[in-house]
Design a protein around this motif. Structure first.
Motif, short mmCIF file in Angstrom:
data_model
loop_
_atom_site.label_atom_id
_atom_site.label_comp_id
_atom_site.label_asym_id
_atom_site.label_seq_id
_atom_site.Cartn_x
_atom_site.Cartn_y
_atom_site.Cartn_z
N PHE A 108 9.58 -4.47 3.77
CA PHE A 108 10.77 -4.08 4.56
C PHE A 108 12.05 -4.62 3.94
O PHE A 108 13.02 -3.87 3.74
N TYR A 109 12.07 -5.91 3.62
CA TYR A 109 13.29 -6.50 3.08
C TYR A 109 13.59 -6.00 1.67
O TYR A 109 14.76 -5.86 1.30
N CYS A 110 12.54 -5.73 0.90
CA CYS A 110 12.76 -5.13 -0.43
C CYS A 110 13.45 -3.78 -0.30
O CYS A 110 14.44 -3.49 -0.98
N MET A 111 12.91 -2.95 0.59
CA MET A 111 13.47 -1.61 0.78
C MET A 111 14.88 -1.68 1.35
O MET A 111 15.76 -0.89 0.99
N LEU A 112 15.13 -2.63 2.27
CA LEU A 112 16.44 -2.77 2.89
C LEU A 112 17.49 -3.15 1.85
O LEU A 112 18.58 -2.56 1.80
N ILE A 113 17.16 -4.13 0.99
CA ILE A 113 18.09 -4.57 -0.03
C ILE A 113 18.37 -3.44 -1.03
O ILE A 113 19.52 -3.21 -1.44
N ILE A 114 17.32 -2.70 -1.41
CA ILE A 114 17.50 -1.57 -2.32
C ILE A 114 18.42 -0.51 -1.70
O ILE A 114 19.30 0.03 -2.37
N ALA A 115 18.22 -0.23 -0.41
CA ALA A 115 19.05 0.76 0.28
C ALA A 115 20.52 0.34 0.29
O ALA A 115 21.42 1.16 0.04
N VAL A 116 20.77 -0.94 0.54
CA VAL A 116 22.15 -1.45 0.57
C VAL A 116 22.78 -1.37 -0.82
O VAL A 116 23.94 -0.95 -0.96
N VAL A 117 22.02 -1.74 -1.84
CA VAL A 117 22.55 -1.74 -3.22
C VAL A 117 22.84 -0.31 -3.69
O VAL A 117 23.86 -0.05 -4.34
N LEU A 140 11.16 16.59 6.61
CA LEU A 140 9.77 16.14 6.60
C LEU A 140 9.32 15.76 5.20
O LEU A 140 8.65 14.74 5.00
N PHE A 141 9.73 16.58 4.21
CA PHE A 141 9.38 16.28 2.81
C PHE A 141 9.98 14.94 2.37
O PHE A 141 9.32 14.13 1.73
N LEU A 142 11.25 14.71 2.70
CA LEU A 142 11.91 13.46 2.31
C LEU A 142 11.23 12.24 2.93
O LEU A 142 11.07 11.20 2.29
N ILE A 143 10.83 12.38 4.19
CA ILE A 143 10.15 11.27 4.88
C ILE A 143 8.79 10.99 4.22
O ILE A 143 8.45 9.85 3.90
N LEU A 144 8.00 12.07 4.01
CA LEU A 144 6.68 11.90 3.39
C LEU A 144 6.81 11.38 1.96
O LEU A 144 6.01 10.52 1.53
N HIS A 145 7.79 11.89 1.23
CA HIS A 145 8.00 11.44 -0.15
C HIS A 145 8.35 9.95 -0.17
O HIS A 145 7.82 9.19 -1.00
N SER A 146 9.21 9.52 0.75
CA SER A 146 9.59 8.10 0.81
C SER A 146 8.40 7.22 1.14
O SER A 146 8.22 6.15 0.54
N LEU A 147 7.56 7.68 2.07
CA LEU A 147 6.39 6.88 2.47
C LEU A 147 5.35 6.82 1.35
O LEU A 147 4.85 5.74 1.02
N CYS A 148 5.04 7.99 0.78
CA CYS A 148 3.95 8.05 -0.21
C CYS A 148 4.34 7.48 -1.57
O CYS A 148 3.51 6.90 -2.26
N VAL A 149 5.60 7.67 -1.97
CA VAL A 149 6.02 7.24 -3.30
C VAL A 149 6.69 5.87 -3.28
O VAL A 149 6.56 5.09 -4.22
N PRO A 153 2.76 2.53 -1.77
CA PRO A 153 2.26 1.86 -2.98
C PRO A 153 2.60 0.37 -3.01
O PRO A 153 1.74 -0.47 -3.30
N TYR A 154 3.86 0.04 -2.70
CA TYR A 154 4.27 -1.36 -2.75
C TYR A 154 3.69 -2.15 -1.59
O TYR A 154 3.36 -3.33 -1.73
N LEU A 155 3.58 -1.51 -0.43
CA LEU A 155 2.99 -2.19 0.73
C LEU A 155 1.53 -2.56 0.46
O LEU A 155 1.10 -3.69 0.69
N LEU A 156 0.77 -1.61 -0.08
CA LEU A 156 -0.65 -1.85 -0.36
C LEU A 156 -0.84 -2.86 -1.49
O LEU A 156 -1.75 -3.69 -1.45
N LEU A 157 0.05 -2.78 -2.51
CA LEU A 157 -0.03 -3.76 -3.61
C LEU A 157 0.26 -5.16 -3.08
O LEU A 157 -0.43 -6.12 -3.43
N THR A 158 1.29 -5.27 -2.23
CA THR A 158 1.64 -6.58 -1.65
C THR A 158 0.51 -7.09 -0.77
O THR A 158 0.17 -8.28 -0.79
N LEU A 159 -0.09 -6.19 0.01
CA LEU A 159 -1.20 -6.58 0.88
C LEU A 159 -2.39 -7.08 0.07
O LEU A 159 -3.08 -8.03 0.46
N SER A 160 -2.64 -6.47 -1.09
CA SER A 160 -3.77 -6.87 -1.92
C SER A 160 -3.59 -8.29 -2.48
O SER A 160 -4.58 -8.96 -2.82
N MET A 161 -2.34 -8.75 -2.57
CA MET A 161 -2.08 -10.10 -3.08
C MET A 161 -2.68 -11.18 -2.19
O MET A 161 -2.87 -12.31 -2.61
N ARG A 162 -2.95 -10.81 -0.93
CA ARG A 162 -3.55 -11.77 -0.02
C ARG A 162 -4.97 -12.12 -0.44
O ARG A 162 -5.47 -13.20 -0.17
#
Length: 215
Positions: A108-117, A140-149, A153-162
């Motif tokens: 969330f914070y990664c995405m928030l900072i990127i959005a602000v920048v 709908l395409f923009l929402i799905l594209h944002s979630l899937c791309v 990917p980053y959420l699941l990668l971060t989760l795997s670090m656990r």
């Protein structure tokens, strides 16, 4: 995360998409080296073999071999930086999860900072024109594209670090060219080459070896 995406876009603009993907897939090499000094994770023979096999598989799948690859210094440098920054994201995420941060919080914070920048540099006229053309479908395409791309990917990668060390997690996440080949076959009726199929087998075997329990 921002550097990874911007540099990959620069790389894929100046090089072939396949070559840019290969440069990004070298990220596990950087992660293994950095995590050796930051977390003390050993660089084992098994990991080295798996990294080599994964990169070789990605190269075969990408179609770089046997094709004329146009080189651009800016593209190659950007591609290398995209791989390094992708590896660093794994390191920082591991540090975050070890500090008690939730994967959702980090993302969330990664995405928030990127959005602000990036907000001041966005072309809102293009976005407005695109949405106005077909409001429901394009939103709908923009929402799905944002979630899937972007998010998943980053959420699941971060989760795997656990559960994994950064090197292992990055190797598992580096088989993007293989996934692209499979999606190409399923959704775009693309016919894989012999090299692509060999690369698929090599990559899957490498990931299987990596995930196999020591017992």
């Amino acid at each position: 995360m921002l550097t990874t995406n911007i540099c990959f876009n620069i790389s894929s603009t100046n090089l072939s998409l396949a070559f840019a993907a290969v440069l990004l897939s070298i990220a596990p090499v950087y992660t293994l080296i950095i995590s050796r000094f930051t977390f003390g994770n050993p660089i084992t023979v098994k990991k080295i073999i798996c990294v080599a096999m994964t990169i070789a598989g990605c190269i075969l799948v990408s179609g770089v071999i046997g094709s004329s690859v146009s080189l651009s210094l800016a593209g190659v440098i950007a591609g290398i930086i995209s791989g390094i920054s992708y590896g660093l994201y794994s390191i920082f995420s591991k540090k975050g999860t070890e500090g008690g941060l939730n994967a959702l919080t980090i993302t969330f914070y990664c995405m928030l900072i990127i959005a602000v920048v990036l907000a001041p540099f966005s072309d809102y006229q293009v976005i407005a024109t695109y949405i106005t053309a077909k409001p429901i479908q394009h939103v709908l395409f923009l929402i799905l594209h944002s979630l899937c791309v972007g998010v998943l990917p980053y959420l699941l990668l971060t989760l795997s670090m656990r559960y994994l060390n950064p090197g292992t997690a990055t190797i598992l996440a580096s088989c993007e060219p293989v996934a692209a080949m499979i999606f190409g076959v399923l959704f775009f009726s693309e016919v894989p080459t012999v090299f692509s199929l060999i690369g698929l087998v090599v990559t899957v075997v490498a990931l299987g070896i990596l995930c196999k329990d020591k017992e």
